[in-house]
Enzyme design. Structure first.
Site, PDB file in Angstrom:
ATOM      1  N   TYR A 284      -4.703   6.562  -0.889  1.00 19.63           N
ATOM      2  CA  TYR A 284      -5.112   7.682  -0.036  1.00 19.63           C
ATOM      3  C   TYR A 284      -4.354   8.943  -0.468  1.00 19.63           C
ATOM      4  O   TYR A 284      -3.304   8.844  -1.127  1.00 19.63           O
ATOM      5  CB  TYR A 284      -4.816   7.308   1.424  1.00 19.63           C
ATOM      6  CG  TYR A 284      -5.396   8.254   2.438  1.00 19.63           C
ATOM      7  CD1 TYR A 284      -6.770   8.312   2.656  1.00 19.63           C
ATOM      8  CD2 TYR A 284      -4.568   9.107   3.179  1.00 19.63           C
ATOM      9  CE1 TYR A 284      -7.309   9.191   3.579  1.00 19.63           C
ATOM     10  CE2 TYR A 284      -5.103   9.988   4.103  1.00 19.63           C
ATOM     11  CZ  TYR A 284      -6.465  10.025   4.308  1.00 19.63           C
ATOM     12  OH  TYR A 284      -6.999  10.916   5.213  1.00 19.63           O
TER      13      TYR A 284
ATOM     14  N   CYS B  97       0.816  -1.219   0.000  1.00 21.25           N
ATOM     15  CA  CYS B  97       0.000   0.000   0.000  1.00 21.25           C
ATOM     16  C   CYS B  97       0.848   1.267   0.000  1.00 21.25           C
ATOM     17  O   CYS B  97       0.418   2.303  -0.498  1.00 21.25           O
ATOM     18  CB  CYS B  97      -0.935   0.004   1.211  1.00 21.25           C
ATOM     19  SG  CYS B  97      -2.287  -1.189   1.087  1.00 21.25           S
TER      20      CYS B  97
ATOM     21  N   ASN C 197      -2.215  10.904   0.715  1.00 19.78           N
ATOM     22  CA  ASN C 197      -0.787  11.072   1.011  1.00 19.78           C
ATOM     23  C   ASN C 197       0.087  10.042   0.306  1.00 19.78           C
ATOM     24  O   ASN C 197       1.310  10.074   0.436  1.00 19.78           O
ATOM     25  CB  ASN C 197      -0.532  11.010   2.520  1.00 19.78           C
ATOM     26  CG  ASN C 197      -0.854   9.651   3.123  1.00 19.78           C
ATOM     27  OD1 ASN C 197      -1.510   8.819   2.509  1.00 19.78           O
ATOM     28  ND2 ASN C 197      -0.409   9.434   4.354  1.00 19.78           N
ATOM     29  N   LYS C 198      -0.529   9.152  -0.467  1.00 17.98           N
ATOM     30  CA  LYS C 198       0.242   8.128  -1.177  1.00 17.98           C
ATOM     31  C   LYS C 198       0.897   8.719  -2.435  1.00 17.98           C
ATOM     32  O   LYS C 198       0.551   9.814  -2.888  1.00 17.98           O
ATOM     33  CB  LYS C 198      -0.657   6.959  -1.562  1.00 17.98           C
ATOM     34  CG  LYS C 198      -1.249   6.196  -0.380  1.00 17.98           C
ATOM     35  CD  LYS C 198      -0.179   5.500   0.432  1.00 17.98           C
ATOM     36  CE  LYS C 198      -0.742   4.437   1.371  1.00 17.98           C
ATOM     37  NZ  LYS C 198      -1.672   4.938   2.369  1.00 17.98           N
ATOM     38  N   GLN C 199       1.805   7.935  -3.011  1.00 16.00           N
ATOM     39  CA  GLN C 199       2.488   8.387  -4.224  1.00 16.00           C
ATOM     40  C   GLN C 199       1.466   8.663  -5.333  1.00 16.00           C
ATOM     41  O   GLN C 199       1.533   9.676  -6.026  1.00 16.00           O
ATOM     42  CB  GLN C 199       3.486   7.318  -4.698  1.00 16.00           C
ATOM     43  CG  GLN C 199       4.617   7.026  -3.729  1.00 16.00           C
ATOM     44  CD  GLN C 199       4.301   5.893  -2.769  1.00 16.00           C
ATOM     45  OE1 GLN C 199       3.154   5.714  -2.348  1.00 16.00           O
ATOM     46  NE2 GLN C 199       5.317   5.131  -2.401  1.00 16.00           N
TER      47      GLN C 199
END
Length: 370
Positions: free
Chosen positions: A178, A154, A180-182
């Site tokens: 989400y 994830c 804040n993910k890459q």
């Protein structure tokens, strides 16, 4: 100047594709989710990709699809976001924790075999902060005991172990999106796998247990509403078109931090295994013994610098303590690391000026301890 902990990288391309969906009037069960799945399948090199509404949902579907149930055990790490263990509890199975390697912060593979019992049904490694776990050893053990491996990737889209992409090693891999993910879809997740039968069950589970012929209101198993909406999928398709650019930007920000923090003796920088290629999800530093992490965090927050501890040990979360009786000292490396970690502002468009501001604030706050 306020510098947030994270911020998504949204361009006109993302806006245009989301508006395309809104203008189409088809907001669910449409072509964008399928396109997003095809992009992930091609990127990872998997036969199947099953998009859903979160990484947590993706993990849960895999646990259920594999028939893991009451009393079964899944080996995993206590140093992670709580969802990687909660997904096991959803099916009334038990997460069996092993401590972590103090350098990479991934599960200590030398401890896995000692925790395998007749109730063990799977190994669930987490690629923490975007650094792949030691998949060579994990797969070797899994083959020896005929156990499926569920990769919680994830936080690790684009990461590689010995040149091979995270998420492509195990029975199945999971990515999350989400903000804040890459890569972000707002909320969202996806399963990638080469196992046709496993994929078929997961396709069904995410859509209320419908049969694979998708007959209207025909349900062949107990399923869930874990579908990914078309607006989120459109956002994801745009992000995947830009993934190499996104990963490069994050690498550049990480490189700035690594260079500018290296001469501060109170800080322990991330250690990257020589066999791993990092996909930077967050930038987490650690403080040496004697530096009060919480005091440092409070000082930085007062200066407008976003920061958070990453992670609180899962086994010491109140619910886990109540449910299983875990105590401080059960997983000492995880606990010691967790008490010293701090995630700094990290996102694609973080400028060198902002990085310098963060580091000045850290240096000034450290004066208290000198």
């Amino acid at each position: 100047m306020r510098i947030p902990l994270s911020s998504p990288d949204i361009t006109e391309l993302e806006k245009d594709l989301v508006m395309e969906v809104l203008d189409s009037g088809q907001l669910g069960l449409g072509p964008k989710a399928k396109q997003f799945e095809e992009q992930l399948s091609e990127y990872i090199g998997s036969r199947f990709a099953i998009a859903c509404n979160s990484g947590t949902s993706a993990l849960h579907m895999l646990i259920r699809a594999l028939g893991i149930r009451d009393g079964d055990e899944v080996i995993t790490t206590p140093f992670s976001f709580v969802a990687s263990s909660n997904c096991i509890l959803f099916e009334r199975a038990k997460p069996v924790f092993i401590d972590i390697d103090e350098k990479t912060l991934n599960m200590d593979v030398t401890q896995i075999e000692n925790k395998i019992t007749e109730r063990t049904k799977a190994i669930l490694p987490v690629h923490v902060f975007g650094q792949p776990a030691n998949m060579d050893e994990i797969l070797k053990i899994a083959r020896k005991y005929n156990l499926p491996v569920l990769e919680d990737a994830c936080e690790a889209i684009g990461a590689k172990w010995n040149g091979k992409l995270a998420g492509s090693f195990g029975t199945a891999g999971v990515f999350a999106f989400y903000p804040n993910k890459q890569v972000t879809t707002g909320e969202g997740g996806i399963i990638v796998t080469d196992d046709e039968e496993l994929a078929a069950v997961c396709y069904s589970l995410r859509n209320q247990g419908r049969g694979n012929d998708v007959q209207w209101l025909s349900h062949i198993r107990l399923g869930f509403n874990y579908r990914l909406d078309e607006m989120s999928a459109a956002l994801g398709t745009a992000q995947m078109k830009r993934i190499e650019e996104i990963l490069k930007k994050r690498q550049q920000v990480a490189a700035m931090y690594l260079e500018k923090l290296r001469d501060i003796p109170e800080i322990i920088l991330p250690t990257i295994d020589a066999r791993a290629e990092m996909s930077w999800f967050v930038f987490v530093i650690r403080f040496i013994e004697g530096i009060q992490r919480n005091q440092m965090m409070e000082g930085l927050l007062k200066r407008g610098i976003g920061c958070r501890p990453y992670f609180t040990p899962i086994h010491l979360q109140p619910f886990y303590v109540e449910q299983f009786g875990y105590q401080t000292g059960d997983f000492p490396v995880t606990e010691r690391v967790s008490q010293s970690t701090l995630a700094l502002p990290f996102y694609n468009r973080l400028t060198e000026q902002e990085v310098d501001q963060v580091i000045r604030a850290i240096r000034e706050e450290l004066q208290i301890f000198r």
